[in-house]
Design a protein around this motif. Structure first.
Motif, PDB file in Angstrom:
ATOM      1  N   LEU A 110       2.067 -12.174  18.186  1.00  0.00           N
ATOM      2  CA  LEU A 110       1.154 -12.204  18.473  1.00  0.00           C
ATOM      3  C   LEU A 110       0.964 -11.427  20.403  1.00  0.00           C
ATOM      4  CD1 LEU A 110      -2.190 -13.664  19.242  1.00  0.00           C
ATOM      5  CD2 LEU A 110      -0.539 -15.527  19.626  1.00  0.00           C
ATOM      6  N   LEU A 111       1.669 -11.883  21.082  1.00  0.00           N
ATOM      7  CA  LEU A 111       2.218 -11.000  22.124  1.00  0.00           C
ATOM      8  C   LEU A 111       1.819  -9.532  21.822  1.00  0.00           C
ATOM      9  CD1 LEU A 111       5.011 -13.803  23.517  1.00  0.00           C
ATOM     10  CD2 LEU A 111       2.544 -13.226  24.049  1.00  0.00           C
ATOM     11  N   ALA A 112       2.672  -8.824  21.026  1.00  0.00           N
ATOM     12  CA  ALA A 112       2.276  -7.449  20.800  1.00  0.00           C
ATOM     13  C   ALA A 112       1.088  -7.156  20.392  1.00  0.00           C
ATOM     14  CB  ALA A 112       3.567  -6.746  19.935  1.00  0.00           C
ATOM     15  N   ARG A 113       0.098  -7.478  19.718  1.00  0.00           N
ATOM     16  CA  ARG A 113      -1.240  -7.212  19.808  1.00  0.00           C
ATOM     17  C   ARG A 113      -2.372  -7.402  21.279  1.00  0.00           C
ATOM     18  NH1 ARG A 113      -3.057  -8.254  13.616  1.00  0.00           N
ATOM     19  NH2 ARG A 113      -1.359  -8.289  12.293  1.00  0.00           N
ATOM     20  N   ALA A 114      -1.618  -8.389  21.185  1.00  0.00           N
ATOM     21  CA  ALA A 114      -2.474  -8.407  22.359  1.00  0.00           C
ATOM     22  C   ALA A 114      -1.962  -7.878  23.616  1.00  0.00           C
ATOM     23  CB  ALA A 114      -1.507 -10.284  23.276  1.00  0.00           C
ATOM     24  N   ARG A 115      -0.801  -7.374  23.886  1.00  0.00           N
ATOM     25  CA  ARG A 115      -0.483  -6.617  25.077  1.00  0.00           C
ATOM     26  C   ARG A 115      -1.216  -5.193  24.752  1.00  0.00           C
ATOM     27  NH1 ARG A 115       5.007  -8.882  25.077  1.00  0.00           N
ATOM     28  NH2 ARG A 115       5.348  -7.103  23.053  1.00  0.00           N
ATOM     29  N   SER A 116      -0.975  -4.609  23.112  1.00  0.00           N
ATOM     30  CA  SER A 116      -2.200  -3.561  22.546  1.00  0.00           C
ATOM     31  C   SER A 116      -3.336  -3.222  22.615  1.00  0.00           C
ATOM     32  CB  SER A 116      -1.641  -3.726  21.222  1.00  0.00           C
ATOM     33  OG  SER A 116      -2.239  -2.521  20.618  1.00  0.00           O
ATOM     34  N   LEU A 117      -4.470  -4.872  22.284  1.00  0.00           N
ATOM     35  CA  LEU A 117      -5.855  -4.730  23.128  1.00  0.00           C
ATOM     36  C   LEU A 117      -5.547  -4.664  23.863  1.00  0.00           C
ATOM     37  CD1 LEU A 117      -6.909  -7.773  20.350  1.00  0.00           C
ATOM     38  CD2 LEU A 117      -8.207  -5.323  21.084  1.00  0.00           C
ATOM     39  N   ILE A 118      -4.934  -5.312  24.898  1.00  0.00           N
ATOM     40  CA  ILE A 118      -5.838  -5.096  26.601  1.00  0.00           C
ATOM     41  C   ILE A 118      -5.620  -4.078  27.104  1.00  0.00           C
ATOM     42  CG2 ILE A 118      -4.471  -6.094  29.238  1.00  0.00           C
ATOM     43  CD1 ILE A 118      -4.356  -8.692  27.811  1.00  0.00           C
ATOM     44  N   ARG A 119      -3.884  -2.960  26.686  1.00  0.00           N
ATOM     45  CA  ARG A 119      -4.093  -1.565  27.397  1.00  0.00           C
ATOM     46  C   ARG A 119      -5.226  -0.827  26.562  1.00  0.00           C
ATOM     47  NH1 ARG A 119       0.894  -1.974  25.331  1.00  0.00           N
ATOM     48  NH2 ARG A 119      -0.004  -0.872  23.007  1.00  0.00           N
ATOM     49  N   ARG A 120      -5.486  -0.589  25.530  1.00  0.00           N
ATOM     50  CA  ARG A 120      -6.560  -0.178  24.793  1.00  0.00           C
ATOM     51  C   ARG A 120      -8.120  -0.147  26.066  1.00  0.00           C
ATOM     52  NH1 ARG A 120      -5.074  -1.474  19.364  1.00  0.00           N
ATOM     53  NH2 ARG A 120      -7.701  -2.235  19.248  1.00  0.00           N
ATOM     54  N   THR A 121      -8.409  -1.295  25.774  1.00  0.00           N
ATOM     55  CA  THR A 121      -9.664  -2.075  26.410  1.00  0.00           C
ATOM     56  C   THR A 121      -9.737  -1.570  27.779  1.00  0.00           C
ATOM     57  OG1 THR A 121      -9.341  -4.237  25.182  1.00  0.00           O
ATOM     58  CG2 THR A 121     -10.926  -3.754  27.284  1.00  0.00           C
ATOM     59  N   LYS A 122      -8.281  -1.696  28.729  1.00  0.00           N
ATOM     60  CA  LYS A 122      -8.003  -1.106  29.758  1.00  0.00           C
ATOM     61  C   LYS A 122      -8.550   0.819  30.011  1.00  0.00           C
ATOM     62  CE  LYS A 122      -5.948  -4.396  32.320  1.00  0.00           C
ATOM     63  NZ  LYS A 122      -6.892  -4.784  33.025  1.00  0.00           N
ATOM     64  N   LEU A 123      -8.231   1.076  29.075  1.00  0.00           N
ATOM     65  CA  LEU A 123      -7.710   2.792  28.826  1.00  0.00           C
ATOM     66  C   LEU A 123      -9.653   3.084  28.616  1.00  0.00           C
ATOM     67  CD1 LEU A 123      -5.217   3.937  26.557  1.00  0.00           C
ATOM     68  CD2 LEU A 123      -5.586   4.594  29.136  1.00  0.00           C
ATOM     69  N   VAL A 124     -10.600   2.745  27.668  1.00  0.00           N
ATOM     70  CA  VAL A 124     -11.674   3.050  27.636  1.00  0.00           C
ATOM     71  C   VAL A 124     -12.898   2.569  28.354  1.00  0.00           C
ATOM     72  CG1 VAL A 124     -10.883   3.328  25.000  1.00  0.00           C
ATOM     73  CG2 VAL A 124     -11.797   1.413  25.706  1.00  0.00           C
ATOM     74  N   MET A 125     -12.411   1.360  29.439  1.00  0.00           N
ATOM     75  CA  MET A 125     -13.200   0.372  29.742  1.00  0.00           C
ATOM     76  C   MET A 125     -12.971   1.051  31.162  1.00  0.00           C
ATOM     77  SD  MET A 125     -15.278  -3.182  29.454  1.00  0.00           S
ATOM     78  CE  MET A 125     -12.755  -3.720  30.146  1.00  0.00           C
ATOM     79  N   ASP A 126     -13.914   1.348  32.216  1.00  0.00           N
ATOM     80  CA  ASP A 126     -13.843   1.166  33.494  1.00  0.00           C
ATOM     81  C   ASP A 126     -14.759  -0.150  33.858  1.00  0.00           C
ATOM     82  OD1 ASP A 126     -13.649   1.748  35.931  1.00  0.00           O
ATOM     83  OD2 ASP A 126     -15.144   3.132  36.243  1.00  0.00           O
ATOM     84  N   ARG A 127     -14.169  -1.472  33.952  1.00  0.00           N
ATOM     85  CA  ARG A 127     -15.001  -2.280  34.748  1.00  0.00           C
ATOM     86  C   ARG A 127     -15.211  -3.239  35.945  1.00  0.00           C
ATOM     87  NH1 ARG A 127     -13.105  -6.766  31.609  1.00  0.00           N
ATOM     88  NH2 ARG A 127     -12.014  -7.763  33.031  1.00  0.00           N
ATOM     89  N   ASP A 128     -16.346  -3.063  36.901  1.00  0.00           N
ATOM     90  CA  ASP A 128     -16.070  -3.375  38.309  1.00  0.00           C
ATOM     91  C   ASP A 128     -15.780  -5.574  37.717  1.00  0.00           C
ATOM     92  OD1 ASP A 128     -17.461  -5.474  40.583  1.00  0.00           O
ATOM     93  OD2 ASP A 128     -16.901  -3.591  40.939  1.00  0.00           O
ATOM     94  N   PRO A 129     -14.167  -5.444  38.188  1.00  0.00           N
ATOM     95  CA  PRO A 129     -14.433  -7.184  38.064  1.00  0.00           C
ATOM     96  C   PRO A 129     -15.140  -8.422  38.361  1.00  0.00           C
ATOM     97  CG  PRO A 129     -13.268  -6.055  40.281  1.00  0.00           C
ATOM     98  CD  PRO A 129     -13.740  -4.712  38.914  1.00  0.00           C
ATOM     99  N   SER A 130     -15.757  -7.743  39.964  1.00  0.00           N
ATOM    100  CA  SER A 130     -16.312  -8.982  39.707  1.00  0.00           C
ATOM    101  C   SER A 130     -18.080  -9.071  39.530  1.00  0.00           C
ATOM    102  CB  SER A 130     -16.632  -8.934  41.878  1.00  0.00           C
ATOM    103  OG  SER A 130     -18.273  -7.343  41.932  1.00  0.00           O
ATOM    104  N   THR A 131     -18.647  -7.581  38.096  1.00  0.00           N
ATOM    105  CA  THR A 131     -19.856  -7.996  37.804  1.00  0.00           C
ATOM    106  C   THR A 131     -19.347  -7.792  36.249  1.00  0.00           C
ATOM    107  OG1 THR A 131     -20.663  -6.098  38.318  1.00  0.00           O
ATOM    108  CG2 THR A 131     -21.139  -7.325  39.578  1.00  0.00           C
ATOM    109  N   ASN A 132     -18.640  -7.562  35.853  1.00  0.00           N
ATOM    110  CA  ASN A 132     -18.066  -7.221  34.666  1.00  0.00           C
ATOM    111  C   ASN A 132     -18.945  -5.625  34.392  1.00  0.00           C
ATOM    112  OD1 ASN A 132     -16.339  -7.404  32.186  1.00  0.00           O
ATOM    113  ND2 ASN A 132     -17.638  -8.597  31.021  1.00  0.00           N
ATOM    114  N   LEU A 133     -19.807  -5.374  34.420  1.00  0.00           N
ATOM    115  CA  LEU A 133     -20.613  -3.915  35.005  1.00  0.00           C
ATOM    116  C   LEU A 133     -19.433  -2.793  34.236  1.00  0.00           C
ATOM    117  CD1 LEU A 133     -23.883  -4.322  37.236  1.00  0.00           C
ATOM    118  CD2 LEU A 133     -23.526  -5.254  34.215  1.00  0.00           C
ATOM    119  N   PRO A 134     -20.073  -1.024  33.889  1.00  0.00           N
ATOM    120  CA  PRO A 134     -19.187  -0.424  33.707  1.00  0.00           C
ATOM    121  C   PRO A 134     -19.256  -0.230  35.227  1.00  0.00           C
ATOM    122  CG  PRO A 134     -20.405  -0.133  31.831  1.00  0.00           C
ATOM    123  CD  PRO A 134     -21.207  -1.713  32.435  1.00  0.00           C
TER     124      PRO A 134
END
Length: 306
Positions: free
Chosen positions: A111-135
Motif C-alpha cells: 500500500l505504501l509503495a503504491r501510494a508513493r508511486s501515485l503521488i509521484r506520478r500525479t505531481k509529474l503530470v499535474m501542475d496545481r496551485d495549492p490554494s485553489t487546486n487549479l492548474p
C-alpha cells in the motif's frame, strides 16, 4: 509535508494505515465514513485519498465519484481499499474514477509503495496551485502553446483583482486566501456554465487567473464572472467598509490612503489579432490590455482584437 486522507469505518484499519504512513513521513487526516470525508475535503486538500468501499451513509464508490466530479478535487489520486475484490468490483471502482484498487487483506508495504508511486506520478503530470487546486503557471503555458500550434480560434482572458494587495494587508492572509478561493470558484463555475466543454481555467498565482476559451464564448464568460464576483466579494468586507465603500490601506509607494472595494479586471486577447508564436508573446500583449482595464473604475473587461 504530503497529506493522506484515510477513510474507513474500521478504526483498527484506520490506525494501522495511519501509523504506517506517519512512519515514513506523511501527515494523516482520518475519517470514519463518507460524510466525514466530505467535511474534511472542505478544509483540506490531501495529496492522496485512501478510501474503503463498504461504509455506512455514503459508500466509497459514491465518494470517489464526487471527488472526481469536483474541479477542485478531481486531480487528487484515489486508492480504493476493500474486501469487494472481484474483477467486476475492480472494474466498477476504476470506472468511478479510482486510480488504484487494493483488496483486503492487504500488505502495508505494498500500500505504501503504491501510494508513493501515485503521488509521484500525479505531481509529474499535474501542475496545481495549492490554494485553489487549479492548474498552475506551467499548465497555463502548455495550454496556450497547444492552442497556438492548433491553429484554431481562441480567446485568452487574463483575470486580475484590483486593490488586492491593500486588501490582503488590511484583512490578513486567511481572508485574502478565502477571496482567492472564492474567485477561483466563480471563474471555474462561470466557464462550466457559459464556456465550451474543452475550455481551460488556470491559476498563475496570487490573484491572477487565466481562461482560454473561444471568440464566441469569452464575452458571456467575462460578463457573468464580473457579475458574480461583484456580488460575492461584498461578504468578505466588514459592515463599516461596506458602508463607506472604501477601506484604508497602504499603496505600493508606501502611502496610506483609501481604497475602493476590490473589483476584477479582465484583459482579453483573441488569437486572430496576429500570428502569435509563443505564450510569452501573448503575455506581452495582455500586459498592454491590462493597463487599459486597470485605468477604468470598477470591474470590467477589455478586448484586443482585429
Amino acid at each position: 509535508m504530503e497529506k493522506i486522507l484515510i477513510v474507513d469505518d474500521n478504526p483498527g484499519i484506520r490506525e494501522v494505515v495511519c501509523a504506517g504512513f506517519k512512519h515514513v513521513g506523511y501527515e494523516c487526516i482520518l475519517a470514519e465514513d463518507g460524510e466525514e470525508a466530505l467535511e474534511k475535503l472542505k478544509t483540506h486538500t490531501p495529496d492522496l485519498v485512501i478510501l474503503d468501499v463498504m461504509m455506512p451513509k455514503i459508500d466509497g464508490f459514491q465518494i470517489c465519484r464526487m471527488i472526481k466530479k469536483n474541479i477542485f478535487l478531481s486531480k487528487i489520486p484515489v486508492i480504493m481499499l476493500t474486501a469487494k475484490n472481484s474483477i467486476e468490483d475492480r472494474i466498477y471502482g476504476l470506472d468511478e474514477g479510482a486510480d488504484d484498487y487494493i483488496g483486503k487483506p492487504f500488505d502495508l508495504k505494498e500500500l505504501l509503495a503504491r501510494a508513493r508511486s501515485l503521488i509521484r506520478r500525479t505531481k509529474l503530470v499535474m501542475d496545481r496551485d495549492p490554494s485553489t487546486n487549479l492548474p498552475g503557471a506551467a499548465a497555463v503555458e502548455r495550454e496556450i502553446q497547444a492552442r497556438i500550434e492548433g491553429k484554431t480560434n481562441y480567446a485568452v482572458c487574463y483575470m486580475d483583482l484590483d486593490n488586492f494587495k491593500a486588501y490582503a494587508d488590511n484583512y490578513g492572509f486567511n481572508m485574502a486566501n478565502k477571496v482567492i478561493q472564492m474567485t477561483a470558484r466563480v471563474i471555474a463555475g462561470t466557464v462550466m456554465l457559459e464556456g465550451n466543454e474543452d475550455d481551460f481555467v488556470g491559476h498563475i498565482g496570487g490573484d491572477d487567473f487565466i481562461v482560454v476559451s473561444t471568440p464566441e464564448k469569452f464575452e458571456a464568460i467575462c460578463q457573468r464572472a464580473i457579475k458574480e464576483f461583484d456580488e460575492k466579494i461584498l461578504s468578505y468586507y466588514s459592515p463599516e467598509h461596506l458602508r463607506k465603500g472604501t477601506f484604508r490601506g497602504v499603496d505600493r509607494e508606501g502611502v496610506e490612503r483609501e481604497f475602493p472595494i476590490t473589483t476584477i479586471s479582465i484583459a482579453v486577447v483573441l488569437g486572430d489579432y496576429k500570428e502569435f508564436t509563443s505564450p510569452s508573446e501573448i503575455g506581452q500583449v495582455i500586459a498592454e490590455v491590462k493597463k487599459i482595464a486597470k485605468r477604468i473604475k470598477g470591474s470590467n473587461y477589455q478586448v484586443l482584437k482585429t
